[in-house]
Design an enzyme around this catalytic site. Structure first.
Site, PDB file in Angstrom:
ATOM      1  N   LYS A 135      90.553 -65.617  18.753  1.00 36.14           N
ATOM      2  CA  LYS A 135      91.303 -65.365  19.721  1.00 36.14           C
ATOM      3  C   LYS A 135      92.410 -64.138  19.051  1.00 36.14           C
ATOM      4  O   LYS A 135      92.810 -64.783  18.015  1.00 36.14           O
ATOM      5  CB  LYS A 135      92.137 -66.330  20.423  1.00 36.14           C
TER       6      LYS A 135
ATOM      7  N   SER B 108      94.817 -68.224  28.690  1.00 35.16           N
ATOM      8  CA  SER B 108      94.973 -66.848  27.944  1.00 35.16           C
ATOM      9  C   SER B 108      93.904 -66.475  27.126  1.00 35.16           C
ATOM     10  O   SER B 108      93.579 -65.415  26.477  1.00 35.16           O
ATOM     11  CB  SER B 108      96.364 -66.519  27.060  1.00 35.16           C
TER      12      SER B 108
ATOM     13  N   SER C 260      95.426 -72.806  28.583  1.00 30.06           N
ATOM     14  CA  SER C 260      94.932 -71.569  27.862  1.00 30.06           C
ATOM     15  C   SER C 260      93.713 -71.520  27.190  1.00 30.06           C
ATOM     16  O   SER C 260      92.843 -70.626  27.000  1.00 30.06           O
ATOM     17  CB  SER C 260      95.955 -70.616  27.102  1.00 30.06           C
TER      18      SER C 260
END
Length: 528
Positions: A129, A204, A228
């Site tokens: 990420k 996210s 997330s």
């Protein structure tokens, strides 16, 4: 525990306005339907093997790391033009590292056991990420003003995974500043769900979820302060684990936590195969792994099981869809039939205030009285705080660097009072006490990961509080694993989150393995 009359009136007015805006949005976004693109099916069998088994095959010289890494590079090149999950690749470096792995194994004289103990992920591809600092790679978290920012160090969990032999392939997309349920920003664009390109992959950690589900990676890493990890894992039909806070280091993330947010932020693994969760968590936790009982044998038949089908009727979240309530009921049936346990249905009225609790605690000052850095300050970096009203006007004429979601969050932040509600704080304490007593050290409960399956792009703007089903688990400080449960009639992933008491992560990880065997786990989104 019903909402007050005033709150019901405010909620009714809010949803009336939202309904009007949604109607306008649908008219403006109406377009002629084009033939829907679809991902190619997975053809290389190396892409259908867990990281645990890939590492074993590489150590035994049954397959070269270069072959595995190349297979994933080929897959990313096939699918990323469709899903836009990878923000920056490092394919040449990854192939060089894989070749070094193959030479190391060729020269190793200590045997497979030595390699397994020292380098348990040797030669296995990994995606990262982009909110994780990754030395030499862009470190943006989707913020246009951070264009050109390059990380000078690795985040500690990434360091540990690389030391374990994992080979990073690149970084993946997030929502702007990692604070929205759709992975969209004006730096890297919008990421798509591999099961339906017109739908969102969540946020996210949506780039991770999308890439993993598309078989462009076998393991990845995410962060979770309101869902997330779990929301993208749910929308994309993979596994994602929110670790008990304080176990995996949160250092070198952007944006950094402030106020009391460190208590709610958790980093953890995301993957297609349940058996990889425990291996990854052992590595990512480093010396803190001894806080968890990851080596303990778990007898699921001796656990106490509970199911909570909904949040008791919040005025701010939408009702859980019938198909998600039904699949959770099927999980209950299989637990009772296969394990011989009794699953007790529980009602916790305080859950109807989940959003208010999350919002209140996210904005509390730290022990020294310092308030968290505001979202508008983060949006404005490296300059002065952003002025969301001005950014909204600019967005209307296409001149703002910020997404509508980020601007809306900035506007909402301006409505916060100066002091937290004592009523909400008491509700949280009551809920915490009930949940801690309910779970103990041998309890697990099922809870929806969201109110519905993956929505279409931009639709979360009109249902902004449904993340509360995951966000409340962050505030309670509990470990939770999102588990895929097959596909619905539209071919979209179903799932449920399983939650245990603090530091009892091994219970949810073991249940994830059971649910994978029972419901089939990840499904190829390109399959006919």
């Amino acid at each position: 525990m019903a909402a007050s009359g005033l709150e019901k009136v405010l909620a009714s007015l809010f949803w009336a306005v939202i309904g009007l805006l949604f109607a306008v949005f649908r008219v403006l976004s109406r377009k002629t339907a084009a033939p829907a693109a679809k991902l190619p099916s997975v053809r290389n069998p190396l892409l259908l093997v867990s990281a645990t088994q890939l590492a074993k095959k590489i150590r035994r010289r049954e397959v070269l790391s270069v072959e595995v890494v190349q297979a994933y590079i080929d897959r990313i090149q096939d699918v990323n033009p469709l899903i836009n999950a990878v923000t920056k690749d490092r394919f040449d470096a990854a192939l060089q590292e894989a070749a070094q792995v193959d030479r190391l194994i060729e020269e190793e004289t200590g045997g497979e056991e030595v390699l397994e103990d020292r380098l348990p992920l040797l030669g296995v591809p990994l995606s990262v990420k982009s909110s994780y600092a990754f030395q030499g790679m862009p470190f943006t978290s989707g913020l246009c003003s951070r264009r050109g920012v390059i990380a000078s160090v690795d985040a500690p969990p990434l360091t540990l995974l690389k030391r374990a032999g994992a080979v990073p392939l690149g970084t993946t997309n997030t929502s702007e500043l990692c604070m929205w349920s759709e992975s969209h920003n004006h730096l890297h664009g919008i990421t798509r769900n591999p099961y339906d390109l017109e739908r969102i992959p969540g946020g996210s950690s949506g780039g991770e979820g999308s890439l993993l589900a598309a078989a462009g990676s076998v393991i990845g890493v995410g962060s979770d302060i309101g869902g997330s990890i779990r929301i993208p894992a749910f929308f994309n039909g993979i596994f994602g684990h929110k670790t008990t806070p304080g176990v995996v280091s949160n250092e070198n993330q952007y944006p950094p936590s402030s106020g009391r947010q460190e208590e709610y932020l958790s980093l953890g693994p995301m993957c297609r195969y349940a058996e990889d969760l425990k291996l990854m968590l052992k590595i990512m936790a480093g010396p803190n792994a001894n806080m968890l009982s990851l080596n303990a044998t778990v007898d699921l038949k001796k656990l106490r099981f509970f199911t909570i089908p909904h949040d008791s009727g919040s005025v701010w979240t939408h009702p859980v869809s019938k198909e998600l309530m039904e699949i959770q009921r099927k999980v209950v049936e299989r637990l009772e039939a296969d394990l011989g346990v009794q699953v007790q249905e529980v009602c916790l009225p305080e859950l109807s205030y989940s959003f208010q609790i999350w919002d209140t605690y996210m904005n509390l000052p730290d022990d020294e009285g310092k308030s968290p850095v505001s979202f508008n300050e983060l949006m404005g970096e490296p300059g002065r705080p952003a002025w969301p009203s001005w950014e909204l006007l600019k967005r209307m004429v296409g001149k703002s660097d910020h997404t509508v979601a980020a601007i809306a969050l900035g506007l909402m932040e301006m409505t916060h009072g100066s002091k937290p509600s004592k009523v909400i704080m008491q509700l949280k304490e009551d809920l915490q006490n009930k949940v801690d007593e309910l779970l103990g050290t041998d309890g697990v409960f099922l809870y929806p990961s969201h109110t519905r399956v993956a929505p279409k792009h931009h639709h979360p703007l009109f249902r902004p509080f449904d993340f509360a089903y995951t966000g409340i688990i962050n505030i309670l400080g509990l470990p939770a694993t999102q588990c895929p449960l097959g596909l619905n009639q539209e071919g979209l992933p179903l799932g449920v989150q399983v939650v245990a008491g603090k530091l009892q992560d091994h219970l949810t990880l073991e249940l994830a393995v059971f649910l994978e065997k029972t419901f089939g786990g990840w499904r190829d989104p390109g399959a006919e």
